[in-house]
Scaffold this motif. Structure first.
Motif, PDB file in Angstrom:
ATOM      1  N   GLU A 237       0.818  -1.213   0.000  1.00  0.00           N
ATOM      2  CA  GLU A 237       0.000   0.000   0.000  1.00  0.00           C
ATOM      3  C   GLU A 237       0.853   1.265   0.000  1.00  0.00           C
ATOM      4  O   GLU A 237       2.042   1.246   0.329  1.00  0.00           O
ATOM      5  CB  GLU A 237      -0.946   0.003   1.202  1.00  0.00           C
ATOM      6  N   GLY A 305     -19.372   3.475   3.315  1.00  0.00           N
ATOM      7  CA  GLY A 305     -18.153   2.684   3.173  1.00  0.00           C
ATOM      8  C   GLY A 305     -18.074   1.985   1.828  1.00  0.00           C
ATOM      9  O   GLY A 305     -17.003   1.898   1.217  1.00  0.00           O
ATOM     10  N   ILE A 306     -19.227   1.498   1.348  1.00  0.00           N
ATOM     11  CA  ILE A 306     -19.269   0.838   0.039  1.00  0.00           C
ATOM     12  C   ILE A 306     -18.926   1.831  -1.069  1.00  0.00           C
ATOM     13  O   ILE A 306     -18.162   1.523  -1.993  1.00  0.00           O
ATOM     14  CB  ILE A 306     -20.668   0.234  -0.208  1.00  0.00           C
ATOM     15  N   PHE A 308     -17.110   4.620  -0.844  1.00  0.00           N
ATOM     16  CA  PHE A 308     -15.687   4.956  -0.797  1.00  0.00           C
ATOM     17  C   PHE A 308     -14.842   3.846  -1.407  1.00  0.00           C
ATOM     18  O   PHE A 308     -13.887   4.103  -2.151  1.00  0.00           O
ATOM     19  CB  PHE A 308     -15.251   5.217   0.649  1.00  0.00           C
ATOM     20  N   ASP A 309     -15.180   2.596  -1.087  1.00  0.00           N
ATOM     21  CA  ASP A 309     -14.403   1.469  -1.596  1.00  0.00           C
ATOM     22  C   ASP A 309     -14.528   1.328  -3.115  1.00  0.00           C
ATOM     23  O   ASP A 309     -13.551   0.999  -3.796  1.00  0.00           O
ATOM     24  CB  ASP A 309     -14.850   0.168  -0.924  1.00  0.00           C
ATOM     25  N   ARG A 310     -15.712   1.568  -3.644  1.00  0.00           N
ATOM     26  CA  ARG A 310     -15.956   1.322  -5.067  1.00  0.00           C
ATOM     27  C   ARG A 310     -15.716   2.548  -5.954  1.00  0.00           C
ATOM     28  O   ARG A 310     -15.289   2.412  -7.105  1.00  0.00           O
ATOM     29  CB  ARG A 310     -17.388   0.821  -5.265  1.00  0.00           C
ATOM     30  N   THR A 313     -12.535   8.542  -3.229  1.00  0.00           N
ATOM     31  CA  THR A 313     -12.868   9.748  -2.473  1.00  0.00           C
ATOM     32  C   THR A 313     -13.563  10.809  -3.314  1.00  0.00           C
ATOM     33  O   THR A 313     -14.598  11.360  -2.916  1.00  0.00           O
ATOM     34  CB  THR A 313     -11.595  10.350  -1.854  1.00  0.00           C
ATOM     35  N   SER A 316     -17.200   9.862  -4.444  1.00  0.00           N
ATOM     36  CA  SER A 316     -18.074   9.691  -3.284  1.00  0.00           C
ATOM     37  C   SER A 316     -18.427  11.036  -2.662  1.00  0.00           C
ATOM     38  O   SER A 316     -19.589  11.287  -2.310  1.00  0.00           O
ATOM     39  CB  SER A 316     -17.401   8.793  -2.240  1.00  0.00           C
ATOM     40  N   PHE A 368     -11.510   7.802   6.287  1.00  0.00           N
ATOM     41  CA  PHE A 368     -11.163   7.198   5.005  1.00  0.00           C
ATOM     42  C   PHE A 368     -10.239   8.109   4.204  1.00  0.00           C
ATOM     43  O   PHE A 368      -9.227   7.675   3.649  1.00  0.00           O
ATOM     44  CB  PHE A 368     -12.427   6.912   4.201  1.00  0.00           C
ATOM     45  N   ASP A 372      -6.569   7.463   2.504  1.00  0.00           N
ATOM     46  CA  ASP A 372      -6.642   7.346   1.053  1.00  0.00           C
ATOM     47  C   ASP A 372      -5.831   8.429   0.343  1.00  0.00           C
ATOM     48  O   ASP A 372      -5.189   8.178  -0.672  1.00  0.00           O
ATOM     49  CB  ASP A 372      -8.101   7.408   0.608  1.00  0.00           C
TER      50      ASP A 372
END
Length: 450
Positions: A237, A305-306, A308-310, A313, A316, A368, A372
């Motif tokens: 990461e 959360g979904i 942000f993940d998909r 930033t 979203s 997040f 990120d």
């Protein structure tokens, strides 16, 4: 955590069922003690302003003073949790918040209400702001911590669903006149809620706790697997920049300015919506809208959360900005309607849903975005910077809304809030896009060097 004493021989592994029971108690904490301490306070604004002839701007300073006091006290409370028994700290917080409601009920002047707000906010930091994460982090040191925190903090949204209409019904029994001009005949509601907060808090405190020394919350195999997974993740990461490096980035300051301006606009949506809707709808209808807001927040917290993940930033937060613009547009529409108009009720419910769906932008969003955008190297420091920017805007936003409303009207004030939200999200998303570009270049350079 265990020690090397003979008592270790009786070490036992705690079942998942018991750990989830702790999550439930945290969720219940957010639903009732925290819901009473913080979420229903906006419903008292209009009745108190009418009763004691305060201006909206002067009374809503309670949220500014409360937020500032809690921010100052939070680090000390965090240190206290490390030194003292958690249950004792939890009860202190519940006691302070209950006492604050008693002070509310005895107050007739602004200094009394300001004092009550400060005590209440500090008290809720003991059992909610610091307390809930403290419990969850101890019972879920490795796997499941994020999900457990998400479920626990959903309690506030669940509490809103039933606390909002209950509060409005209680107020209705102790008010005279309609919601637009009515005033309180008694301060009894504050004492009722003080008792409810204290009783539920004490009951929860009888069961909620952190693990004992002889209790094992994760197995040795889970610890080993967790360390291996963490090492593998760290190797791949983006490690990020140091705090000093970030402070030299002009995009960071644009990002912070954008989040601060967003805070200016969102404070009114959370703290002044009831005071405004009380001038257009009955208390029962305002309570219904509060319940719908709770449902919207529940969906928003889970879906955030979904997203942000998909989506990342930028997309979203852009989505959140659109939802907030739509919610403020609903308030502007309501401001042009006569008292009791049915379209106002429909628009009010739409406001609640739109606003709730975007709540992740300032609840889970800062945590997040800190990692990120700026990496994991000094994630805690970056979270502090991001949270501070929003907190400053939020603290200024509520009284600013009251000042604008007092000088002009609710309609003009909502237009200002919409402008703040649009400008703030444009600055934030622009800065996010630029920071992500820098991040890609940074990663590419390090890959070349390696």
């Amino acid at each position: 955590m265990t020690n090397s004493s003979p008592a270790n021989q009786s070490t036992r592994t705690v079942s998942n069922v018991y750990k989830y029971f702790m999550v439930f108690l945290c969720m219940l904490t957010q639903a009732i003690p925290y819901g009473i301490a913080q979420n229903i306070q906006p419903l008292f604004i209009h009745p108190l302003v009418n009763t004691f002839h305060f201006t909206l701007a002067s009374y809503t300073l309670i949220f500014t003073f409360g937020a500032v006091a809690a921010s100052i006290a939070s680090p000390f409370i965090g240190k206290g949790l490390q030194k003292f028994n958690f249950r004792l700290m939890y009860l202190i917080g519940v006691g302070l918040s209950a006492i604050a409601y008693v002070i509310f009920g005895l107050s007739t002047k602004l200094p009394g209400f300001y004092t009550a707000a400060i005590v209440c906010m500090i008290g809720s930091t003991f059992f909610s702001g610091q307390g809930v994460p403290w419990v969850i982090n101890h019972w879920f040191p490795l796997k499941g911590r994020g999900a457990a925190l998400g479920v626990a903090f959903c309690g506030g949204s669940i509490g809103n669903i039933f606390l909002q209409p209950i509060t409005q019904e209680v107020l209705k029994h102790y008010m005279t006149g309609n919601t637009k001009t009515g005033h309180l005949l008694s301060m009894a509601p504050f004492f009722y809620f003080a008792v409810a907060l204290l009783v539920t808090g004490v009951i929860i405190a009888c069961f909620i706790r952190t693990p004992k020394d002889n209790e094992e919350v994760v197995s040795a195999a889970e610890v080993k697997a967790g360390k291996a997974a963490a090492a593998a993740k760290k190797a791949t990461e983006f490690q990020g920049w140091t705090g000093k490096e970030v402070l030299k980035m002009k995009e960071f300051w644009v990002f912070s300015l954008g989040f601060l301006i967003i805070g200016l606009g969102l404070a009114s949506l959370n703290e002044d919506y009831a005071a405004f809707l009380d001038t257009k709808l009955s208390l029962t209808e305002v309570g219904l809208i509060g319940s719908m807001y709770g449902i919207g927040c529940l969906i928003g917290n889970i879906s955030g959360g979904i997203l942000f993940d998909r989506l990342g930033t930028a997309k979203s937060m852009a989505y959140a900005g659109v939802m907030y613009v739509l919610s403020i547009a609903m308030m502007i529409f309501v401001s042009h309607q006569p008292y009791g108009a049915h379209p106002s009720k429909v628009a009010g419910i739409a406001y609640a849903i739109f606003c709730g769906l975007a709540v992740f932008s300032y609840m889970s969003g800062p945590a997040f975005m800190a990692k990120d955008l700026f990496g994991s190297r000094e994630q805690g420091v970056m979270l502090g910077y991001i949270g501070l920017a929003y907190a400053i805007g939020y603290a200024i936003g509520a009284p600013l809304f009251g000042i604008i409303k007092g000088a002009a009207s609710f309609t003009v004030a909502w237009y200002f809030m919409m402008a703040f939200v649009i400008i703030g999200f444009i600055l934030l998303v622009f800065a996010v896009v630029r920071i992500k570009r820098y991040q890609k270049r940074y990663i590419a350079r390090h890959q070349e060097n390696n």
